[in-house]
Scaffold this motif. Structure first.
Motif, short mmCIF file in Angstrom:
data_model
loop_
_atom_site.label_atom_id
_atom_site.label_comp_id
_atom_site.label_asym_id
_atom_site.label_seq_id
_atom_site.Cartn_x
_atom_site.Cartn_y
_atom_site.Cartn_z
N THR A 175 -4.49 -9.31 32.52
CA THR A 175 -5.11 -8.48 31.90
C THR A 175 -6.52 -8.90 32.14
O THR A 175 -7.42 -8.35 32.61
CB THR A 175 -4.74 -7.70 30.85
N THR A 176 -6.88 -10.08 31.38
CA THR A 176 -8.21 -10.59 31.35
C THR A 176 -8.47 -10.97 32.69
O THR A 176 -9.92 -10.46 33.21
CB THR A 176 -8.05 -11.66 30.34
N LEU A 177 -8.14 -11.71 33.58
CA LEU A 177 -8.49 -12.09 34.90
C LEU A 177 -8.80 -10.86 35.73
O LEU A 177 -9.62 -10.83 36.51
CB LEU A 177 -7.35 -12.98 35.57
N LEU A 178 -7.89 -9.80 35.68
CA LEU A 178 -8.18 -8.59 36.45
C LEU A 178 -9.48 -7.89 36.10
O LEU A 178 -10.32 -7.74 36.76
CB LEU A 178 -6.95 -7.63 36.09
N LEU A 238 -2.01 -12.92 41.31
CA LEU A 238 -1.67 -11.82 41.15
C LEU A 238 -0.34 -11.04 41.57
O LEU A 238 0.47 -10.45 40.95
CB LEU A 238 -2.91 -10.81 41.25
N PRO A 239 -0.02 -11.15 42.84
CA PRO A 239 0.96 -10.74 43.47
C PRO A 239 2.52 -11.24 42.77
O PRO A 239 3.49 -10.69 42.81
CB PRO A 239 0.96 -10.93 44.86
N GLN A 240 2.21 -12.53 42.36
CA GLN A 240 3.48 -13.10 41.80
C GLN A 240 3.50 -13.34 40.37
O GLN A 240 4.45 -13.96 39.89
CB GLN A 240 3.38 -14.62 42.43
N TRP A 241 2.44 -13.03 39.55
CA TRP A 241 2.33 -12.81 38.29
C TRP A 241 3.77 -12.36 37.53
O TRP A 241 4.29 -11.51 37.86
CB TRP A 241 1.22 -12.15 37.52
#
Length: 612
Positions: free
Chosen positions: A337-340, A426-429
């Motif tokens: 959430t932070t990186l987003l 992100l796609p693999q988080w």
């Protein structure tokens, strides 16, 4: 207002007044009901105290094998019955004038080192106008040492020396004008290792006292004094921040760094509910050369009021994330959430810096990243730039201008490219129901994909946090306490472009060629195995079991007091560190290809077994 005007027209004056009072009472009841739904018990109690102006309060303490509680006038203001209920000594500090809860801390004095942290916390408390309550949950005696017990005796305890295995105990004392007065104490002891002391409770009245705890703080600007006065009136345990004579500064004017490349690089501070850690970290971050306050955002994992108020005190931007999942998965989702948000709110940023709330920041932290950031753009074989060296202890690091490449992602202060996060991570988080530690996930082969991170020989962060999901004081003392942090604010990194893969390989080959192979017939753990020289380069070949197993490395790391829980900090099977002022190269056989060219044919790699 329309209703009140209608009543005024039709009712006699006395009846009108009665109706108005009734209406206001009903309104207040509705307001109080709304407050009950979202405010904590201590906030409600403060409101009641303000309304009733009580001169004394009724406090009840309960301590038991699995639960500790504090109630004030029937309101529950503290409970250990939470999702992450913790063993140890629970300390709650109340304001003697208002009964407000000003601090809560849990010290797991079953484990080594927590009692030292307890002493530090008690020493940071104000000596004016406080009530200190202590309660045991589960077990708190095993590593509660004499220094801690003596410190509690100074507060008036009579039973602290007698607390034994799984005993229950509670204690409360008030302190005013630096004098402690015991209010209550109770202790339950039962012989036997498989049972606990019985639950105990104590109920007592405390007279509230009007005490002047405010300071003048003439040196502060009106804005700073106002923020400091509010914070120090609300919270306890910040020591010199609230000192009347020499308060810690909360405004900073850091020097600029030469040729700053970070003007558009946002900084995310990962925070949970450890406000005192955050306060310490932010002060070092905001005072570091090149620090730009407007680029810093604290991301808080939940609605923790005190953490938010630390940010407001220091005037740092913050965002409170909604918690997702639990335990390590919750932390992993907090990072996502932070990186987003970090990159969404800074659309022009190509890079971001991530740091945690329990790190001290070196004075040249931003200069370090400013000098190395271009490497991520120029070399696709790089994964991140990190401020941390897993093997960088005080005795095993030497040169603040020296950089390495390593295959493991260190974290603890690191920079990544936006494209890496958006397109790959992100796609693999991990999903919320996958209980991954975020950093262990990022170290997996399919995520790292053969890439490496740049690290310094001497770290630019220092991990001081002794409590956390995966941390306790004993673990911290062994693996983090003696870690080195750079103290030179103006380091010019050397040979930066040699960190690009091809030049780095040339550098490694040159180092090995210039090194001297140590005597492999001697005991590698002998204190004299490393010669008492300075500035020399020595090579050791060790066995890596043919399948990348690291048993010998782990034992070697134990001998040299390095990180020994797993294999970290190597490049193509080669570790670099310093001992006795000498540069040490350890080459794994057959993990590293370097051995094929540089290990003599008649040399047998060193094999170490546990306890060898």
């Amino acid at each position: 207002m329309f209703l009140m005007r209608t009543i005024r027209l039709k009712l006699p004056p006395k009846l009108l007044i009665t109706c108005i009072i009734t209406t206001l009472l009903v309104s207040n009841i509705v307001l109080l009901w709304n407050v009950l739904e979202y405010q904590s018990a201590d906030d409600i109690h403060d409101r009641v105290l303000e309304n009733l102006q009580k001169s004394q309060i009724d406090i009840e303490l309960r301590s038991g094998p699995s639960l500790a509680t504090i109630t004030i006038d029937g309101y529950l203001v503290y409970t250990s019955d939470t999702e992450e209920a913790e063993r140890g000594l629970h300390v709650v500090v109340l304001n003697l004038a208002s009964a407000r809860v000003m601090a809560t801390r849990i010290f797991d004095t079953y484990t080594p080192g927590a009692d030292t942290e307890l002493i530090t916390f008690l020493d940071l408390l104000s000596s004016v106008g406080r009530i200190v309550c202590m309660l045991v949950v589960d077990e708190a005696s095993f590593n509660l040492g004499d220094n801690a017990r003596n410190r509690i005796k100074l507060m008036g305890s009579e039973y602290i020396d007698y607390i034994g295995w799984r005993d229950t105990w509670l204690f409360a004392a008030k302190v005013n004008n630096n004098i402690y007065t015991k209010i209550t104490e109770s202790h339950s002891h039962i012989e036997g290792h498989d049972i606990w002391g019985s639950g105990i409770e104590s109920r007592f009245l405390v007279r509230l006292e009007e005490v002047n705890t405010e300071c003048d703080w003439k040196e502060d600007s009106p804005s700073v004094a106002r923020r400091r006065r509010y914070f120090c009136g609300m919270y306890e345990g910040y020591g010199q921040l609230c000192d009347c004579t020499y308060p810690l500064p909360i405004e900073f004017s850091p020097a600029a760094i030469e040729r700053n490349n970070l003007d558009n690089v946002p900084v995310a501070v990962i925070a949970s509910n450890r406000p005192r850690y955050l306060f310490r970290m932010l002060r070092t971050l905001l005072s570091a050369r090149g620090s730009l306050r407007h680029l810093i955002t604290v991301y808080i994992d939940g609605g923790f009021e005190q953490v938010r108020d630390v940010c407001s005190l220091l005037q740092v931007n913050y965002k409170q994330n909604t918690p997702i999942s639990s335990k390590n998965a919750r932390i992993t989702q907090h990072y996502k959430t932070t990186l987003l948000h970090l990159f969404d709110s800074n659309p022009r940023a190509d890079y971001g810096i991530i740091i945690e709330e329990d790190l001290d920041i070196a004075a040249d932290f931003f200069s370090y990243f400013s000098q190395t950031m271009h490497l991520l753009k120029e070399d696709s074989s790089l994964f991140c730039i990190s401020a941390w060296n897993d093997q960088g202890y005080e005795h095993s690091s030497n040169d603040p201008s020296l950089l390495y490449r390593v295959e493991t992602m260190p974290g603890l202060g690191w920079m990544l490219e936006k494209t890496l996060f958006v397109e790959e991570l992100l796609p693999q988080w991990p999903a919320p129901d996958q209980f991954w530690d975020w950093d262990m996930w990022m170290r997996t082969d399919n995520i790292r994909n053969g890439r490496e991170c740049v690290i310094p020989d001497i770290s630019r962060t220092y991990h001081f946090g002794q409590s956390g999901l995966n941390m306790n004081p004993y673990f911290h003392d062994i693996y983090f306490k003696n870690h080195a942090i750079n103290t030179d604010p103006s380091v010019k990194l050397k040979n930066i472009n040699q960190l690009i893969l091809a030049p780095y390989e040339q550098l490694i080959h040159s180092l090995i060629q210039s090194s001297r192979i140590l005597d492999h017939d001697r005991n590698v753990c002998d204190p004299d195995f490393i010669p008492n020289t300075k500035g020399e380069v020595y090579t050791i070949f060790i066995d890596t079991d043919g399948e990348g197993k690291f048993d010998t490395w782990i034992q070697l790391a134990k001998c040299y007091h390095l990180w020994d829980l797993d294999a970290r900090g190597f490049h193509r099977g080669l570790w670099r560190f310093w001992l006795k002022g000498n540069h040490i190269l350890v080459i794994g056989v057959p993990l590293s290809d370097y051995y094929k060219e540089y290990m003599p044919a008649d040399l047998i790699p060193i094999v170490l077994e546990e306890n060898s």
